[in-house]
Design a protein around this motif. Structure first.
Motif, PDB file in Angstrom:
ATOM      1  N   GLU A  58       9.902  -2.169  10.392  1.00 40.33           N
ATOM      2  CA  GLU A  58      10.437  -1.225   9.405  1.00 40.33           C
ATOM      3  C   GLU A  58      11.828  -1.640   8.948  1.00 40.33           C
ATOM      4  O   GLU A  58      12.134  -1.620   7.756  1.00 40.33           O
ATOM      5  N   GLY A  61      11.855  -4.504   6.579  1.00 37.96           N
ATOM      6  CA  GLY A  61      11.215  -4.232   5.300  1.00 37.96           C
ATOM      7  C   GLY A  61       9.795  -4.761   5.184  1.00 37.96           C
ATOM      8  O   GLY A  61       9.288  -4.928   4.080  1.00 37.96           O
ATOM      9  N   GLN A  64       5.651  -1.007   4.063  1.00 37.29           N
ATOM     10  CA  GLN A  64       5.852  -0.197   2.860  1.00 37.29           C
ATOM     11  C   GLN A  64       4.935   1.008   2.962  1.00 37.29           C
ATOM     12  O   GLN A  64       3.720   0.866   3.082  1.00 37.29           O
ATOM     13  N   TRP A  71      -0.230   2.716   4.355  1.00 36.97           N
ATOM     14  CA  TRP A  71       0.945   1.858   4.299  1.00 36.97           C
ATOM     15  C   TRP A  71       0.506   0.411   4.249  1.00 36.97           C
ATOM     16  O   TRP A  71      -0.632   0.068   4.517  1.00 36.97           O
TER      17      TRP A  71
END
Length: 76
Positions: A58, A61, A64, A71
């Motif tokens: 997380e 990045g 998402q 996700w």
């Protein structure tokens, strides 16, 4: 070198398809199968490792959130 038409080649492939798929599945099953259940401490440690890996992804990045239940996770 022997020459073959496409129909002969397709027939040859189709005739061997079952045995090839069987060999692939057999080779995949040679992995170690766990016979005993995990103990509580081992499950806790594995859960902690997974949560740390998720939080790290997380922060980098790689995850998402598309909506509440969907996700995208970018694997390396």
């Amino acid at each position: 070198m022997r020459k073959m038409s496409m129909s002969e080649l397709n027939d040859w492939i189709f005739s061997r398809k079952g045995s090839v798929e069987r060999d692939i599945l057999k080779d995949g099953r040679e992995q170690h199968v766990r016979l005993r259940p995990r103990d509580k401490e081992e499950m806790h440690i594995l859960d902690e490792l997974c949560m740390k890996r998720w939080k790290k992804a997380e922060q980098e990045g790689k995850i998402q959130y598309l909506n509440e239940r969907v996700w995208y996770y970018e694997f390396d």
